[in-house]
Enzyme design. Structure first.
Site, PDB file in Angstrom:
ATOM      1  N   GLY A  89     -65.615  35.813 -94.028  1.00  0.00           N
ATOM      2  CA  GLY A  89     -64.506  35.232 -94.791  1.00  0.00           C
ATOM      3  C   GLY A  89     -64.311  35.840 -96.174  1.00  0.00           C
ATOM      4  N   GLY A 116     -69.548  33.512 -88.904  1.00  0.00           N
ATOM      5  CA  GLY A 116     -70.883  33.368 -88.312  1.00  0.00           C
ATOM      6  C   GLY A 116     -71.128  34.323 -87.149  1.00  0.00           C
ATOM      7  NE  ARG A 169     -61.099  32.665 -87.385  1.00  0.00           N
ATOM      8  CZ  ARG A 169     -62.153  31.877 -87.591  1.00  0.00           C
ATOM      9  NH1 ARG A 169     -62.059  30.567 -87.426  1.00  0.00           N
ATOM     10  NH2 ARG A 169     -63.312  32.398 -87.962  1.00  0.00           N
ATOM     11  CE  LYS A 211     -78.107  29.908-101.751  1.00  0.00           C
ATOM     12  NZ  LYS A 211     -77.990  28.639-101.034  1.00  0.00           N
TER      13      LYS A 211
HETATM   14  C1  3PG Z   1     -65.700  29.640 -87.550  1.00  0.00           C
HETATM   15  O1  3PG Z   1     -64.688  29.386 -88.197  1.00  0.00           O
HETATM   16  O2  3PG Z   1     -66.712  30.158 -88.049  1.00  0.00           O
HETATM   17  C2  3PG Z   1     -65.669  29.381 -86.067  1.00  0.00           C
HETATM   18  O3  3PG Z   1     -64.444  28.841 -85.702  1.00  0.00           O
HETATM   19  C3  3PG Z   1     -66.810  28.481 -85.661  1.00  0.00           C
HETATM   20  O4  3PG Z   1     -66.725  27.252 -86.308  1.00  0.00           O
HETATM   21  P1  3PG Z   1     -68.051  26.409 -86.567  1.00  0.00           P
HETATM   22  O5  3PG Z   1     -68.847  27.171 -87.585  1.00  0.00           O
HETATM   23  O6  3PG Z   1     -67.597  25.059 -87.039  1.00  0.00           O
HETATM   24  O7  3PG Z   1     -68.791  26.338 -85.253  1.00  0.00           O
HETATM   25 MG    MG Z   2     -68.473  28.830 -89.196  1.00  0.00          MG
END
Ligand code: 3PG
Ligand code: MG
Length: 398
Positions: free
Chosen positions: A355, A378, A37, A198
């Site tokens: 991830g 996410g 990142r 899941k």
């Molecule tokens: C992540 O790493 O998924 C983003 O930076 C968002 O972070 P968060 O899920 O804590 O909002």
């Molecule tokens: Mg996150």
């Protein structure tokens, strides 16, 4: 995909650019793990430096309840400076107010400052207009390069974008273009490969994706839930038995919209999830009562490979086995390598994210060999669910 301004046609000379980054990198024992990142942010900062902007970088880090040194962005100063060729990065101990103002006012064109963690102020996560206004006082132009945080309707992502002229940074632009090419106007046939543990966390994704793709291959422990839903024994495998009805509904909805669902034909099983444990390959109709399914088997890999060979576009989220423990990484690695080969041969446009998926691609040594690998977790999932991301919507032109 909405249209948005980019930094190419932005006049920023001598102006203060508030740059929303996602520096929420993994940190273990005080050390930064994957620095992707940070590295991907560098081209945007370098382009803004070249244009003579005063660059004010802001980001969240972790999920703090208030200011705490564990979640300070100070430790990102050095790595960020290294990523932009050793150029110094000034640091402000607060992201708003006099501390921030002092550091920003001292910036000369081409200089860079990093503000302290936005989430030290609870107003950030509340999309608070007053907090956004305090941030806006520090800049003349807003640039968002944090696609991986675009699923959060937070002040520095949404409210702030409406207070200043805005544009997408280079990383955001690349991400939106790659994801747009894969999902909004894909070359057909198109395939989705969805793994992970899941069904319950990927329900919206599965429901949306069956209407988009020609083939859906399911692996990982979530495939066990589907096998169980079809009346098969899954032994002691991870399985969400209460989701069986939902899984059957997804299968029949897929059939109705002409999406071929590829479930495993065979499995690599073992008594426990441990490195180098004794394994057995069995058909999915013959999983022993005391065994656990820990990876998809070679026949399943061959079937997914054949399907990939017929497709022109792939979106991939989630490993197909318990890849973090050897030898249950085999199927994921074999598929990753094939995806890389098809991509190199220009037969496949491949987009992966999440991830675990990025870690699996790195383990296979092919991270740089897909058409696009998203660093978003996410946000990538919500995009795969067909949802409008607030951070992307906020940049939309017209
Ligand atoms: C992540 O790493 O998924 C983003 O930076 C968002 O972070 P968060 O899920 O804590 O909002
Ligand atoms: Mg996150």
């Amino acid at each position: 995909m909405p249209r948005f301004h980019t930094i190419d046609n932005l006049d920023v000379a001598g102006k203060r650019v508030l740059l929303r980054a996602d520096l929420n990198v993994p940190v273990k024992d005080g050390k930064i793990g994957d620095a992707t990142r940070i590295e991907r942010l560098a081209p945007t900062i370098e382009a803004l430096i070249a244009k003579g902007a005063k660059i004010v970088v802001m980001s969240h880090f972790g999920r703090p309840k208030g200011p705490d040194s564990e979640n300070s962005l100070r430790r990102l100063v050095e790595p960020l400076s290294r990523a932009i060729g050793g150029k110094s990065v000034h640091f402000a101990t607060d992201c708003i107010g006099p501390e921030a103002r002092k550091v920003v006012d001292a910036l000369k064109p081409g200089e860079v400052a990093l503000l302290e963690n936005l989430r030290f102020h609870p107003e950030e996560e509340k999309n608070d207009p007053g907090f956004a206004k305090s941030l806006a006082e520090l800049g003349d132009i807003y640039v968002d390069d944090a696609f991986s945080a675009a699923h959060r309707a937070h002040a520095s992502i949404v409210a702030l974008a409406h207070l200043l002229p805005n544009a997408a940074g280079k990383q955001m632009q690349a991400e939106l273009e790659a994801l747009g090419a894969a999902l909004d106007h894909p070359q057909k046939p198109m395939m989705a490969l969805i793994g992970g543990s899941k069904v319950s966390t990927k329900l919206d994704l599965l429901k949306f994706i069956i209407g988009k793709v020609d083939k859906l291959a399911i692996g990982g422990a979530m495939a066990n839930t589907f096998l169980f839903a079809q009346g098969r024994g899954v032994g002691r495998s991870l399985c969400e038995k209460e989701m069986a009805g939902t899984a059957r509904n997804i299968l029949s909805a897929a059939e109705k919209c002409g999406c071929e669902v590829i479930l495993p034909d065979d499995a690599v099983t073992a008594g426990k999830l441990e490195p180098s444990v004794v394994t057995r390959i069995v058909g999915v109709n013959a999983v022993p009562m005391d065994a656990m399914i820990l990876d998809i088997g070679p026949a399943s890999v061959a079937r997914i490979s054949a399907a990939l060979g017929e497709c022109k576009t792939l979106v991939w989220n989630g490993p197909v086995g318990a890849f973090e423990v050897k030898p249950f990484d085999r199927a994921t690695i074999a598929i990753a390598k094939q995806v890389a080969e098809l991509t190199a041969a220009k037969k496949l446009l491949s987009v992966a994210g999440g991830g675990d998926t990025v870690a699996a691609l790195a383990a296979a040594g092919v991270e740089g060999q897909l058409s696009y690998v998203s660093t978003a977790g996410g946000a990538f999932l919500e995009w795969l669910e067909g949802k409008e991301l607030p951070g992307v919507a906020a940049l939309a032109v017209g």
